[in-house]
Scaffold this motif. Structure first.
Motif, short mmCIF file in Angstrom:
data_model
loop_
_atom_site.label_atom_id
_atom_site.label_comp_id
_atom_site.label_asym_id
_atom_site.label_seq_id
_atom_site.Cartn_x
_atom_site.Cartn_y
_atom_site.Cartn_z
N GLY A 7 0.81 -1.21 0.09
CA GLY A 7 0.11 0.03 -0.01
C GLY A 7 0.85 1.19 0.10
N LYS A 8 2.23 1.20 0.15
CA LYS A 8 3.00 2.31 0.31
C LYS A 8 3.92 2.31 -0.95
CE LYS A 8 3.26 2.62 5.33
NZ LYS A 8 3.93 2.12 6.41
N SER A 9 3.89 3.75 -1.67
CA SER A 9 4.94 3.81 -2.77
C SER A 9 6.30 3.36 -2.41
CB SER A 9 4.72 5.17 -3.06
OG SER A 9 5.66 5.48 -4.09
N ILE A 10 6.86 2.93 -3.30
CA ILE A 10 8.19 2.45 -2.97
C ILE A 10 9.13 3.63 -3.02
CG2 ILE A 10 7.93 0.11 -3.86
CD1 ILE A 10 9.23 0.71 -6.50
N LEU A 11 8.71 4.73 -3.61
CA LEU A 11 9.72 5.96 -3.79
C LEU A 11 9.65 6.53 -2.36
CD1 LEU A 11 8.49 7.61 -7.07
CD2 LEU A 11 10.37 6.17 -6.61
N ALA A 12 8.80 6.29 -1.35
CA ALA A 12 8.77 6.77 -0.21
C ALA A 12 9.95 5.99 0.69
CB ALA A 12 7.55 6.84 0.39
N LEU A 13 10.60 4.86 0.24
CA LEU A 13 11.45 4.17 0.81
C LEU A 13 12.92 4.41 0.36
CD1 LEU A 13 9.68 0.63 0.77
CD2 LEU A 13 10.21 1.98 2.84
N ASP A 14 14.02 4.33 1.37
CA ASP A 14 15.11 4.24 0.71
C ASP A 14 15.42 3.11 -0.11
OD1 ASP A 14 18.07 5.32 1.26
OD2 ASP A 14 18.05 3.05 1.86
N PRO A 15 16.39 3.30 -1.32
CA PRO A 15 16.34 2.05 -2.27
C PRO A 15 17.01 0.88 -1.29
CG PRO A 15 16.97 4.04 -3.29
CD PRO A 15 16.81 4.40 -1.84
N VAL A 16 17.95 1.07 -0.35
CA VAL A 16 18.64 0.01 0.27
C VAL A 16 17.41 -0.77 1.31
CG1 VAL A 16 20.38 -0.68 1.79
CG2 VAL A 16 20.68 1.05 0.29
N GLU A 17 16.74 -0.01 1.90
CA GLU A 17 15.60 -0.56 2.74
C GLU A 17 14.59 -1.10 1.77
OE1 GLU A 17 15.29 -0.48 5.86
OE2 GLU A 17 12.91 -0.36 6.18
N LEU A 18 14.23 -0.58 0.49
CA LEU A 18 13.42 -1.08 -0.14
C LEU A 18 13.80 -2.68 -0.57
CD1 LEU A 18 10.83 -1.22 -2.09
CD2 LEU A 18 12.46 -0.10 -3.87
N ARG A 19 15.33 -2.80 -0.81
CA ARG A 19 15.74 -4.01 -1.44
C ARG A 19 15.86 -5.08 -0.47
NH1 ARG A 19 19.60 -0.38 -4.69
NH2 ARG A 19 18.04 0.52 -6.17
N ARG A 20 15.80 -4.55 0.89
CA ARG A 20 15.75 -5.51 1.87
C ARG A 20 14.31 -6.17 1.99
NH1 ARG A 20 14.55 -6.31 7.30
NH2 ARG A 20 13.48 -4.02 7.55
N HIS A 21 13.35 -5.56 1.67
CA HIS A 21 11.85 -5.72 1.51
C HIS A 21 11.80 -6.85 0.28
CE1 HIS A 21 10.91 -4.05 5.14
NE2 HIS A 21 11.10 -2.94 4.92
N VAL A 22 12.30 -6.16 -0.79
CA VAL A 22 12.16 -6.90 -1.95
C VAL A 22 13.42 -7.40 -2.43
CG1 VAL A 22 11.16 -6.38 -4.50
CG2 VAL A 22 10.36 -5.03 -2.55
N GLY A 23 13.85 -8.60 -2.38
CA GLY A 23 14.97 -9.23 -2.43
C GLY A 23 15.27 -9.68 -3.95
N MET A 24 16.51 -10.02 -4.53
CA MET A 24 16.22 -10.49 -5.85
C MET A 24 17.48 -11.46 -6.05
SD MET A 24 16.46 -7.72 -9.34
CE MET A 24 15.85 -8.60 -10.79
N VAL A 25 16.94 -12.45 -7.10
CA VAL A 25 17.92 -13.39 -7.49
C VAL A 25 18.00 -13.29 -8.82
CG1 VAL A 25 18.35 -15.98 -7.58
CG2 VAL A 25 17.27 -15.06 -5.56
N PHE A 26 19.30 -13.42 -9.30
CA PHE A 26 19.63 -13.30 -10.77
C PHE A 26 19.49 -14.43 -11.60
CE2 PHE A 26 20.66 -9.53 -8.32
CZ PHE A 26 20.11 -8.55 -8.98
N GLN A 27 20.02 -14.21 -12.93
CA GLN A 27 19.94 -15.38 -13.93
C GLN A 27 21.28 -16.09 -13.52
OE1 GLN A 27 19.93 -13.96 -17.76
NE2 GLN A 27 19.97 -16.21 -18.67
N ARG A 28 22.74 -15.55 -13.40
CA ARG A 28 23.90 -16.44 -12.80
C ARG A 28 23.81 -16.03 -11.43
NH1 ARG A 28 26.46 -18.88 -16.25
NH2 ARG A 28 26.05 -18.63 -18.53
N PRO A 29 24.31 -17.16 -10.89
CA PRO A 29 24.47 -16.97 -9.35
C PRO A 29 25.79 -16.21 -9.21
CG PRO A 29 24.55 -19.17 -10.18
CD PRO A 29 24.41 -18.55 -11.31
N ASN A 30 25.56 -15.21 -8.08
CA ASN A 30 26.58 -14.27 -8.09
C ASN A 30 26.89 -13.97 -6.76
OD1 ASN A 30 24.00 -13.15 -7.07
ND2 ASN A 30 24.36 -11.12 -8.06
N PRO A 31 27.34 -15.34 -5.98
CA PRO A 31 27.96 -14.76 -4.46
C PRO A 31 29.01 -13.81 -4.57
CG PRO A 31 28.12 -17.21 -5.26
CD PRO A 31 27.67 -16.28 -6.52
N PHE A 32 29.20 -12.96 -3.51
CA PHE A 32 30.29 -12.25 -3.53
C PHE A 32 31.61 -12.94 -3.60
CE2 PHE A 32 26.81 -9.57 -0.98
CZ PHE A 32 26.79 -8.75 -2.06
#
Lengths: 275, 227
Positions: A95-120
């Motif tokens: 219900g809240k605009s993602i623009l209201a969130l700090d991008p780092v905070e947003l990505r904590r709530h909305v995680g992502m897994v990519f095509q190629r595994p990318n461990p650090f």
């Protein structure tokens, strides 16, 4: 941000998709309204409206260049960091605009897994999983260790790595690396997990493990998976969205889309008549 | 885009129609044993059954291969699912024709008996079989619905035949054996009509993706069911 809420044809009201277990009361985690995105002068997404439901897996399918990846990259504001990228419209997280969130905070709530595994590459298995927690300010080592174990268990990797947590993440097989990346995303307890073709670089056994994992994880998450593999979409998702040239053509229950799609373009695509 | 898969699907369709054609011929030949009292037609029915049985296995095999190798979806999947079921119904129609031929062969050796509504039942059952296959071939939903509508008349005729022959047996005990055989044939014909109805229902599923079996359509939308 666009404020109008006119209901375009592909808009799915709360009472849909028909026959969904939650029906009208089904909780919406992410809602996309009138999303337009592009690169420079090239439009990629053209007024997309879609809802993603809690505890459900939604698959996004469509031919290359249809805007699937761009859409999910808009959901955690990764699209906007690409030079020349443009984005317009609204994305609401619970219900809240993602623009209201700090991008780092947003990505904590909305995680992502990519095509190629990318461990650090420079980090151990443990540190890979702990990285998100540390980045978010966690300092309590026992608590971090507990969360790492919990995440690795959720990612069905714990038994395979519990005796070598200090080894480099890159020392694992491709399938294990991908599950490590899933564990890393889970460690920060996201509400949504975005998966961009997470199995396209994996063999069938590693693929099956990830798919099983998704079915187990969805009980506490909203999962959105972009995939070119239609059998995978059919196997793992509750709902499927078909996109074509930046538009959402059809969005309904997965069983419906694969047995009786209502749009001829969807039928042509999933039966391989496309083009 | 032309798909190689379409060639396989077309081959499946034409094999199923070949089987349907033989099943239709089997009904016609089996009835001739009864009406023309010519046992040679029964031999031909037996021969045709061998071919139907072989096609039954071949079509199932084709369908399994298409599912395993192509993972079909949407209209392709519905065609294959319908083909599996229609295949089974056609094989059963062949079995009913064999039963009719066998019973009629026995009747050839007995004095004639009044056939009553049997000719009309034959006309209906054979017509329904033919039209259900035409509906499959042409993807004709209207014709399929029409076939389904005719099943009630066949059921009614079977009941009337039962009652008439029961009365005949009560009035003349010498007819019991022959009357019982005609009752069996009436039942075989009614079963053929049921299988044709199933095929018509499968055609509607194949074309529209709508499952209308067991009154599902009436329960869902009474108006649509009447159209």
């Amino acid at each position: 941000m666009v404020k109008t809420l006119a209901m375009p044809p592909q808009y799915i009201p709360d009472s849909s998709p028909q026959g969904s277990p939650g029906g009208a009361s089904q909780a919406v985690t992410l809602e996309v309204r009138h999303l337009k995105a592009g690169y420079g002068t090239t439009p990629v997404l053209r007024d997309v409206n879609i809802k993603f439901y809690d505890t459900k897996v939604t698959a996004i399918i469509g031919p290359s260049g249809c805007g699937k990846s761009t859409m999910i990259r808009c959901l955690n504001r990764m699209h906007e960091i690409t030079p020349g990228a443009s984005v317009e419209g609204e994305v609401l997280l619970e219900g809240k605009s993602i623009l209201a969130l700090d991008p780092v905070e947003l990505r904590r709530h909305v995680g992502m897994v990519f095509q190629r595994p990318n461990p650090f590459p420079s980090m151990s298995i443990f540190d890979n999983v702990a990285s998100g927690l540390v980045l978010n300010g966690a300092r309590n080592r026992p608590l971090i260790a507990e969360r790492v174990e919990d995440s690795l268990r959720k990612a069905a990797l714990w038994d395979e790595v519990k005796d070598k947590l200090r080894q480099p993440g890159m020392s694992l097989s491709g399938g294990q690396q991908q599950r490590l990346c899933i564990a890393r995303a889970l460690a920060v307890e996201p509400r949504v997990l975005l998966m961009d073709e997470p199995c396209s670089a994996l063999d069938p056994i590693a693929t099956a493990r990830i798919e099983e994992l998704m079915l187990g994880l969805k009980n506490n998450l909203t999962i959105i998976i972009v995939t070119h593999n239609m059998q995978q979409a059919a196997r793992v998702s509750d709902y499927t969205a078909f996109m074509l040239t930046g538009e959402l053509v059809e969005f309904t229950q997965t069983q419906q889309i694969f047995t009786k799609p209502s749009d001829k373009r969807t039928e042509d695509y999933i039966t391989g008549r496309f083009g | 885009m032309q798909r190689h898969f379409d060639v396989d699907l077309e081959a499946l369709r034409s094999t199923l129609l070949e089987m349907g054609g033989i099943a239709e011929d089997m009904i016609g030949h089996a009835v001739k044993v009864l009406t023309e009292r010519d046992e040679s037609f029964a031999d031909q029915v037996q021969e045709m059954e061998k071919r139907v049985n072989a096609l039954h296995i071949e079509i199932d095999d084709r369908c399994l291969k298409l599912i395993a190798l192509h993972q079909p979806a949407a209209g392709d999947l519905r065609l294959i699912a319908a083909a599996i079921k229609i295949n089974s119904d056609l094989e059963r129609i062949g079995d009913q024709a064999v039963n009719i031929a066998e019973t009629a062969t026995y009747l050839c050796h007995l004095p004639r008996i009044k056939l009553g509504d049997i000719p009309r039942m034959v006309e209906l059952a054979a017509g329904m079989t033919k039209d259900s296959l035409d509906a499959f071939s042409r993807r004709d939903v209207e014709l399929a619905r029409e076939v389904i509508g005719r099943d009630d008349e066949e059921d009614q005729l079977k009941s009337e035949t039962f009652n008439e022959l029961l009365a005949l047996m009560q009035s003349d005990a010498s007819t019991i054996q022959r009357a019982m055989d005609i009752i069996l044939i009436a039942r075989n014909l009614e079963r053929i009509a049921d299988h044709a109805t199933n095929i018509a229902e499968d055609v509607i599923f194949m074309v529209l993706g709508k499952d209308i079996r067991h009154g599902a359509e009436r329960r869902e939308s009474p108006e649509a069911a009447q159209q």
